[in-house]
Design an enzyme around this catalytic site. Structure first.
Site, PDB file in Angstrom:
ATOM      1  N   HIS A 161       3.722 -14.035 -13.371  1.00  0.00           N
ATOM      2  CA  HIS A 161       4.317 -13.002 -14.227  1.00  0.00           C
ATOM      3  C   HIS A 161       4.874 -13.246 -15.617  1.00  0.00           C
ATOM      4  O   HIS A 161       4.406 -12.974 -16.743  1.00  0.00           O
ATOM      5  CB  HIS A 161       5.256 -11.994 -13.738  1.00  0.00           C
ATOM      6  CG  HIS A 161       4.815 -11.523 -12.221  1.00  0.00           C
ATOM      7  ND1 HIS A 161       3.708 -11.175 -11.974  1.00  0.00           N
ATOM      8  CD2 HIS A 161       5.603 -11.324 -11.246  1.00  0.00           C
ATOM      9  CE1 HIS A 161       3.672 -10.584 -10.688  1.00  0.00           C
ATOM     10  NE2 HIS A 161       5.026 -10.718 -10.152  1.00  0.00           N
ATOM     11  N   ASP A 181       6.004 -17.419  -7.059  1.00  0.00           N
ATOM     12  CA  ASP A 181       6.095 -15.785  -6.880  1.00  0.00           C
ATOM     13  C   ASP A 181       6.434 -15.193  -8.418  1.00  0.00           C
ATOM     14  O   ASP A 181       5.736 -14.096  -8.525  1.00  0.00           O
ATOM     15  CB  ASP A 181       7.323 -15.592  -6.212  1.00  0.00           C
ATOM     16  CG  ASP A 181       7.511 -14.018  -5.513  1.00  0.00           C
ATOM     17  OD1 ASP A 181       6.269 -13.828  -5.076  1.00  0.00           O
ATOM     18  OD2 ASP A 181       8.449 -13.377  -5.772  1.00  0.00           O
ATOM     19  N   LYS A 196      13.449 -18.329 -16.992  1.00  0.00           N
ATOM     20  CA  LYS A 196      14.184 -18.331 -15.809  1.00  0.00           C
ATOM     21  C   LYS A 196      13.985 -17.437 -14.937  1.00  0.00           C
ATOM     22  O   LYS A 196      13.513 -16.296 -15.496  1.00  0.00           O
ATOM     23  CB  LYS A 196      15.404 -18.546 -16.130  1.00  0.00           C
ATOM     24  CG  LYS A 196      16.309 -17.612 -16.874  1.00  0.00           C
ATOM     25  CD  LYS A 196      18.033 -17.980 -16.657  1.00  0.00           C
ATOM     26  CE  LYS A 196      18.645 -16.768 -17.565  1.00  0.00           C
ATOM     27  NZ  LYS A 196      20.175 -16.979 -17.783  1.00  0.00           N
ATOM     28  N   LEU A 234      16.461  -5.133 -32.146  1.00  0.00           N
ATOM     29  CA  LEU A 234      16.695  -6.391 -33.091  1.00  0.00           C
ATOM     30  C   LEU A 234      17.998  -6.571 -33.684  1.00  0.00           C
ATOM     31  O   LEU A 234      18.707  -5.562 -34.037  1.00  0.00           O
ATOM     32  CB  LEU A 234      15.561  -6.292 -34.339  1.00  0.00           C
ATOM     33  CG  LEU A 234      15.553  -7.273 -35.275  1.00  0.00           C
ATOM     34  CD1 LEU A 234      14.880  -8.720 -34.897  1.00  0.00           C
ATOM     35  CD2 LEU A 234      14.540  -6.923 -36.509  1.00  0.00           C
ATOM     36  N   ALA A 238       0.898  -1.425   0.017  1.00  0.00           N
ATOM     37  CA  ALA A 238      -0.101   0.161  -0.019  1.00  0.00           C
ATOM     38  C   ALA A 238       0.859   1.224   0.116  1.00  0.00           C
ATOM     39  O   ALA A 238       0.586   2.075  -0.749  1.00  0.00           O
ATOM     40  CB  ALA A 238      -0.861  -0.207   1.191  1.00  0.00           C
ATOM     41  N   ARG A 274      13.098 -12.689 -25.013  1.00  0.00           N
ATOM     42  CA  ARG A 274      14.140 -12.854 -26.395  1.00  0.00           C
ATOM     43  C   ARG A 274      13.857 -13.826 -27.257  1.00  0.00           C
ATOM     44  O   ARG A 274      13.363 -15.165 -26.613  1.00  0.00           O
ATOM     45  CB  ARG A 274      15.426 -13.076 -25.644  1.00  0.00           C
ATOM     46  CG  ARG A 274      15.977 -12.380 -24.545  1.00  0.00           C
ATOM     47  CD  ARG A 274      17.501 -12.652 -24.156  1.00  0.00           C
ATOM     48  NE  ARG A 274      18.367 -12.173 -25.279  1.00  0.00           N
ATOM     49  CZ  ARG A 274      19.352 -10.934 -24.885  1.00  0.00           C
ATOM     50  NH1 ARG A 274      18.986 -10.370 -23.766  1.00  0.00           N
ATOM     51  NH2 ARG A 274      20.045 -10.566 -25.890  1.00  0.00           N
ATOM     52  N   LEU A 313       1.387  -7.342 -16.015  1.00  0.00           N
ATOM     53  CA  LEU A 313       0.270  -7.051 -17.036  1.00  0.00           C
ATOM     54  C   LEU A 313       0.209  -5.610 -17.484  1.00  0.00           C
ATOM     55  O   LEU A 313      -0.410  -4.934 -18.434  1.00  0.00           O
ATOM     56  CB  LEU A 313      -0.937  -7.695 -17.181  1.00  0.00           C
ATOM     57  CG  LEU A 313      -0.998  -9.085 -17.102  1.00  0.00           C
ATOM     58  CD1 LEU A 313      -2.086  -9.759 -16.924  1.00  0.00           C
ATOM     59  CD2 LEU A 313      -0.151  -9.680 -18.503  1.00  0.00           C
TER      60      LEU A 313
HETATM   61  N1  LIG Z   1       4.939  -6.007  -0.990  1.00  0.00           N
HETATM   62  C1  LIG Z   1       4.866  -6.308  -2.423  1.00  0.00           C
HETATM   63  O1  LIG Z   1       5.837  -5.680  -3.145  1.00  0.00           O
HETATM   64  C2  LIG Z   1       3.930  -7.336  -3.137  1.00  0.00           C
HETATM   65  C3  LIG Z   1       3.213  -7.904  -2.160  1.00  0.00           C
HETATM   66  N2  LIG Z   1       1.938  -8.828  -2.823  1.00  0.00           N
HETATM   67  C4  LIG Z   1       0.985  -9.098  -2.196  1.00  0.00           C
HETATM   68  O2  LIG Z   1       0.043  -8.077  -1.786  1.00  0.00           O
HETATM   69  C5  LIG Z   1      -0.289  -8.218  -0.516  1.00  0.00           C
HETATM   70  C6  LIG Z   1      -0.075  -7.233   0.390  1.00  0.00           C
HETATM   71  O3  LIG Z   1       1.532  -7.169   0.452  1.00  0.00           O
HETATM   72  P1  LIG Z   1       2.283  -6.448   1.674  1.00  0.00           P
HETATM   73  O4  LIG Z   1       1.742  -5.129   1.873  1.00  0.00           O
HETATM   74  O5  LIG Z   1       3.542  -6.855   1.388  1.00  0.00           O
HETATM   75  O6  LIG Z   1       1.922  -7.287   2.952  1.00  0.00           O
HETATM   76  P2  LIG Z   1       2.000  -6.900   4.400  1.00  0.00           P
HETATM   77  O7  LIG Z   1       2.484  -8.109   5.065  1.00  0.00           O
HETATM   78  O8  LIG Z   1       2.675  -5.654   4.607  1.00  0.00           O
HETATM   79  O9  LIG Z   1       0.512  -6.816   5.011  1.00  0.00           O
HETATM   80  C7  LIG Z   1      -0.449  -5.846   4.745  1.00  0.00           C
HETATM   81  C8  LIG Z   1      -1.255  -5.495   6.105  1.00  0.00           C
HETATM   82  O10 LIG Z   1      -2.211  -6.591   6.607  1.00  0.00           O
HETATM   83  C9  LIG Z   1      -2.225  -6.806   7.829  1.00  0.00           C
HETATM   84  N3  LIG Z   1      -1.643  -8.082   8.094  1.00  0.00           N
HETATM   85  C10 LIG Z   1      -0.343  -8.485   7.976  1.00  0.00           C
HETATM   86  N4  LIG Z   1      -0.355  -9.756   8.400  1.00  0.00           N
HETATM   87  C11 LIG Z   1      -1.558 -10.213   9.013  1.00  0.00           C
HETATM   88  C12 LIG Z   1      -2.102 -11.433   9.651  1.00  0.00           C
HETATM   89  N5  LIG Z   1      -1.359 -12.417   9.724  1.00  0.00           N
HETATM   90  N6  LIG Z   1      -3.455 -11.261   9.935  1.00  0.00           N
HETATM   91  C13 LIG Z   1      -4.033  -9.976   9.715  1.00  0.00           C
HETATM   92  N7  LIG Z   1      -3.528  -9.035   9.215  1.00  0.00           N
HETATM   93  C14 LIG Z   1      -2.240  -8.989   8.684  1.00  0.00           C
HETATM   94  C15 LIG Z   1      -1.073  -5.820   8.148  1.00  0.00           C
HETATM   95  O11 LIG Z   1      -1.715  -4.607   8.768  1.00  0.00           O
HETATM   96  P3  LIG Z   1      -2.763  -4.328  10.445  1.00  0.00           P
HETATM   97  O12 LIG Z   1      -1.824  -5.194  11.257  1.00  0.00           O
HETATM   98  O13 LIG Z   1      -2.532  -2.876  10.494  1.00  0.00           O
HETATM   99  O14 LIG Z   1      -3.879  -4.802   9.968  1.00  0.00           O
HETATM  100  C16 LIG Z   1      -0.198  -5.234   7.182  1.00  0.00           C
HETATM  101  O15 LIG Z   1       0.179  -3.962   7.243  1.00  0.00           O
HETATM  102  C17 LIG Z   1      -0.377  -9.750  -0.177  1.00  0.00           C
HETATM  103  O16 LIG Z   1      -0.977 -10.512  -0.815  1.00  0.00           O
HETATM  104  C18 LIG Z   1       1.264  -9.885  -1.033  1.00  0.00           C
HETATM  105  O17 LIG Z   1       1.655 -11.239  -1.383  1.00  0.00           O
HETATM  106  C19 LIG Z   1       2.164  -8.822  -4.310  1.00  0.00           C
HETATM  107  C20 LIG Z   1       3.051  -8.367  -5.012  1.00  0.00           C
HETATM  108  C21 LIG Z   1       4.140  -7.640  -4.310  1.00  0.00           C
HETATM  109  O1  LIG Z   2       5.355  -9.979  -7.470  1.00  0.00           O
HETATM  110  C1  LIG Z   2       6.569  -9.535  -7.134  1.00  0.00           C
HETATM  111  O2  LIG Z   2       7.331  -8.763  -7.907  1.00  0.00           O
HETATM  112  C2  LIG Z   2       8.514  -8.244  -7.566  1.00  0.00           C
HETATM  113  C3  LIG Z   2       9.168  -7.712  -8.909  1.00  0.00           C
HETATM  114  O3  LIG Z   2       8.272  -6.602  -9.139  1.00  0.00           O
HETATM  115  P1  LIG Z   2       8.914  -5.473 -10.112  1.00  0.00           P
HETATM  116  O4  LIG Z   2       7.726  -4.727 -10.450  1.00  0.00           O
HETATM  117  O5  LIG Z   2       9.839  -4.680  -8.857  1.00  0.00           O
HETATM  118  O6  LIG Z   2       9.909  -6.158 -11.098  1.00  0.00           O
HETATM  119  C4  LIG Z   2       9.206  -9.290  -6.709  1.00  0.00           C
HETATM  120  O7  LIG Z   2      10.249  -8.726  -6.306  1.00  0.00           O
HETATM  121  C5  LIG Z   2       8.312  -9.900  -5.728  1.00  0.00           C
HETATM  122  O8  LIG Z   2       8.990 -11.013  -5.361  1.00  0.00           O
HETATM  123  C6  LIG Z   2       7.180 -10.714  -6.362  1.00  0.00           C
HETATM  124  O9  LIG Z   2       6.171 -11.198  -5.167  1.00  0.00           O
END
Ligand SMILES: NC(=O)C1=CN([C@@H]2O[C@H](COP(=O)(O)OP(=O)(O)OC[C@H]3O[C@@H](n4cnc5c(N)ncnc54)[C@H](OP(=O)(O)O)[C@@H]3O)[C@@H](O)[C@H]2O)C=CC1
Ligand SMILES: O=C1O[C@H](COP(=O)(O)O)[C@@H](O)[C@H](O)[C@H]1O
Length: 596
Positions: free
Chosen positions: A345, A340, A438, A489, A122, A451, A285
């Site tokens: 992706h 992941d 990969k 290319l 977020a 590629r 995407l």
């Molecule tokens: N971070 C990234 O770059 C990416 C993340 N994602 C996906 O996006 C989603 C959010 O990612 P991210 O922001 O990193 O996640 P976080 O681990 O930072 O969790 C987001 C919020 O969820 C709440 N939370 C965390 N763990 C728990 C729990 N066990 N039970 C209840 N609430 C919980 C917390 O808020 P609070 O305690 O205030 O309620 C936390 O701030 C996930 O599904 C992740 O897999 C996908 C791609 C990239």
């Molecule tokens: O979804 C994910 O993507 C990131 C890489 O995203 P990028 O836009 O920075 O290339 C990766 O680091 C992460 O492990 C994965 O959950």
């Protein structure tokens, strides 16, 4: 492949997507119910006509479409699936009373709730993307943003938190402070639990205050861990859904960890939402060059005729990062690099690359073609895959940690941080062409690219001049998704001079040199699409099923047989097994050749 070990058996608790009992709208919340016959749901053709926003030249200047009715004053809450009453069977939907009939389109509003607002994604991506859309006049005139999470925060504290990650585009620096102030004033916070109906009812009241009597459209972005997706959907769709506009939910990956858990998640979500309300995000995407792939293929005469086994020798999809899991080991360890990066992706890019020409640019037509080509892919087994894990590395004064040195990773973890795979597509266009993928963390560089290596020129008049390794001299098209976006290319060319000397040079479309405009972040495009109801870049459930069907067999084998990943040093080119896999298919990784 790697050796077998029974020493370390990972236990992956299956995500508890058990559907709780369906909540009902309380009479005090929304009052009477209205039955809407399914015939009032727009036909596929009507939806197709509406979803052409992507083709409009300018998408913004407050030009966002807010609801999907055909006429400006019609309210058709097609995306509002609320829990069905048992007695109503499957033929009608129960909707709360619509109060604001006959309010014009300009009286619509969008409320965006970021669920998990205190989290990493977020802060880093979602709020900055919303701000960028605001700066570009891409958000509607009336909008409100709510952060929702358990952490206790005031509106001011949320604003302070997100202000730290907001930036202005380089060409829009002036008025930046003012824009930020205006944007932050539209951001609010509500603290609540993800499984608490009451907390979502409170949120609903707050949203209503902002929406007034306008048509309310609501977007929920689930930026939370997957084990609480269903709770949050149950509560938000039951007590905080729009009564007279649309309600959409963006779901972040991971969408399960194999075919079964993904199907269970879909089933659980569909108790509360229609498929067209679910926006499964794959941020790749939304990347500019991935979006451009179809343009390249289908709007240039020169590529599509070559796009088959007749001219293409192999295709490589490469993802690498020059850093390790640092900080995200907890999440990563129970998923690994295949889930992941590859299953989503890279596979999504592959589907766009290899699909047949869609009937139109309509979301359903494109997704139909993606599903078809995904279903033609042979499911992967151990022989088709190599896995690796990074170890520590000392480079003069710096020590780079091993994956298992990460405090958030369990001791002795066998989770792969690198994988390579050979995928084959069993159809007339692609039979016999290896698609090599990969993906790895803690490698020597950060890149994502496609590629395309073409076949040799038959009876080449210049073969004497091209050296002994003809593979080095074939044409190669590279689509560099990141960093430093480019399409180039590789061609054979005469070096200027009196002698006949050839070299291998680039025809290069380098984005930074060609276009002065900053490239938008993937999340901006995807958020705007979700607000506009454009589903083309979101994953449909049958696509997801097809994607998991390719990877589930090998993921199961890796887990059940405790396959030990091949080690590779932090910052290296990855494990040698990746070269052996490629060599078995007569391929050399293009990214590892010199100067490319
Ligand atoms: N971070 C990234 O770059 C990416 C993340 N994602 C996906 O996006 C989603 C959010 O990612 P991210 O922001 O990193 O996640 P976080 O681990 O930072 O969790 C987001 C919020 O969820 C709440 N939370 C965390 N763990 C728990 C729990 N066990 N039970 C209840 N609430 C919980 C917390 O808020 P609070 O305690 O205030 O309620 C936390 O701030 C996930 O599904 C992740 O897999 C996908 C791609 C990239
Ligand atoms: O979804 C994910 O993507 C990131 C890489 O995203 P990028 O836009 O920075 O290339 C990766 O680091 C992460 O492990 C994965 O959950």
């Amino acid at each position: 492949m790697a050796a077998f070990s029974s020493a370390h058996r990972r236990s992956h608790a299956t995500t508890p997507y058990s559907p709780s009992s369906r909540p009902r709208l309380s009479p005090s919340d929304g009052g009477h119910h209205r039955r809407v016959a399914l015939s009032s749901i727009p036909s596929r053709l009507a939806l197709r006509a509406q979803s052409s926003s992507r083709l409009r030249g300018s998408r913004c200047a407050n030009a966002v479409r807010l609801h999907e009715g055909a006429g400006a004053a019609t309210i058709i809450p097609v995306e509002n699936k609320l829990p069905l009453k048992k007695s109503e069977g499957s033929l009608s939907l129960t909707l709360p009373k619509v109060e604001n009939i006959n309010i014009g389109e300009n009286e619509s509003t969008v409320s965006i709730t970021v669920v998990g607002a205190s989290g990493d994604l977020a802060k880093r991506k979602i709020f900055p993307a919303l701000f960028a859309l605001f700066c570009e006049d891409c958000l509607p005139k009336h909008f409100t943003i709510y952060g929702y999470a358990r952490s206790k925060m005031t509106d001011a504290e949320l604003r302070n938190m997100i202000s730290k990650s907001l930036t202005c585009r380089t060409h829009k620096r002036e008025n930046c402070e003012e824009k930020m102030d205006q944007f932050l004033k539209r951001c609010f916070y509500h603290s609540g639990h993800y499984d608490c109906l009451e907390n979502f009812a409170e949120l609903d009241k707050k949203l209503k205050l902002h929406e007034g009597r306008r048509i309310s459209n609501r977007l929920f972005y689930l930026s939370i861990p997957p084990n609480i997706f269903v709770d949050a959907v149950r509560c938000s769709s039951s007590l905080a859904a729009s009564r007279n506009g649309w309600t959409r939910v963006i779901v972040e990956k991971p969408f399960g960890r194999d075919s079964e858990s993904s199907a269970a998640l879909t089933k659980a979500l569909k108790q509360y939402l229609e498929e067209n309300q679910i926006f499964r995000i794959d941020h790749y995407l939304g990347k500019e060059l991935v979006e451009n792939l179809s343009v390249l293929r289908f709007s240039n005469l020169i590529f599509e005729p070559l796009w088959s086994r007749n001219y293409i020798r192999n295709v490589q999809l490469i993802f690498s990062e020059d850093f390790g899991t640092e900080g995200r080991g907890g999440y990563f360890d129970s998923y690994g690099i295949i889930r992941d990066i590859m299953q989503n992706h890279l596979l999504q890019i592959l589907a766009l690359f290899a699909m047949e020409t869609p009937v139109s640019l309509d979301a359903e037509d494109i997704r139909n073609e993606k599903v078809k080509v995904l279903r033609c892919m042979k499911p992967l087994h151990l022989d088709d895959v190599v896995i690796g894990q990074y170890t520590s590395h000392n480079d003069r004064s710096t020590t780079y940690p091993a994956y298992t040195d990460d405090k958030t990773v369990p001791n002795g973890s066998l989770t792969p941080t690198f994988a390579a795979a050979a995928i084959f597509i069993n159809n007339a266009r692609w039979e016999g062409v290896p698609f090599l993928m990969k993906a790895g963390k803690a490698l020597q560089d950060r890149r994502a690219e496609i590629r395309v290596q073409f076949r040799h020129v038959p009876g080449n008049l210049y073969s004497q001049k091209l050296g002994t390794d003809l593979d080095q001299a074939t044409n190669e098209l590279v689509i560099r998704v990141q960093p430093d976006e480019a399409i180039y290319l590789m061609i054979n060319n005469k070096v200027p001079g009196l002698e006949m000397k050839l070299d291998h040079s680039n025809l290069n479309l380098h984005y930074a040199a060609r276009y002065s405009k900053e490239i938008p972040d993937a999340y901006e495009r995807l958020l705007l699409d979700a607000i506009e109801g454009e589903r083309r870049l979101f994953i449909r459930s049958d696509e997801l099923d097809a994607a998991w069907a390719i990877f589930t067999p090998v993921l199961k084998e890796i887990d059940e047989k405790n396959i030990v990943p091949e080690s590779y040093p932090y910052g290296s080119r990855g494990p040698a097994g990746a070269h052996r896999l490629a060599a078995r298919h007569n391929v050399k990784w293009g990214d590892l050749s010199t100067g490319q």
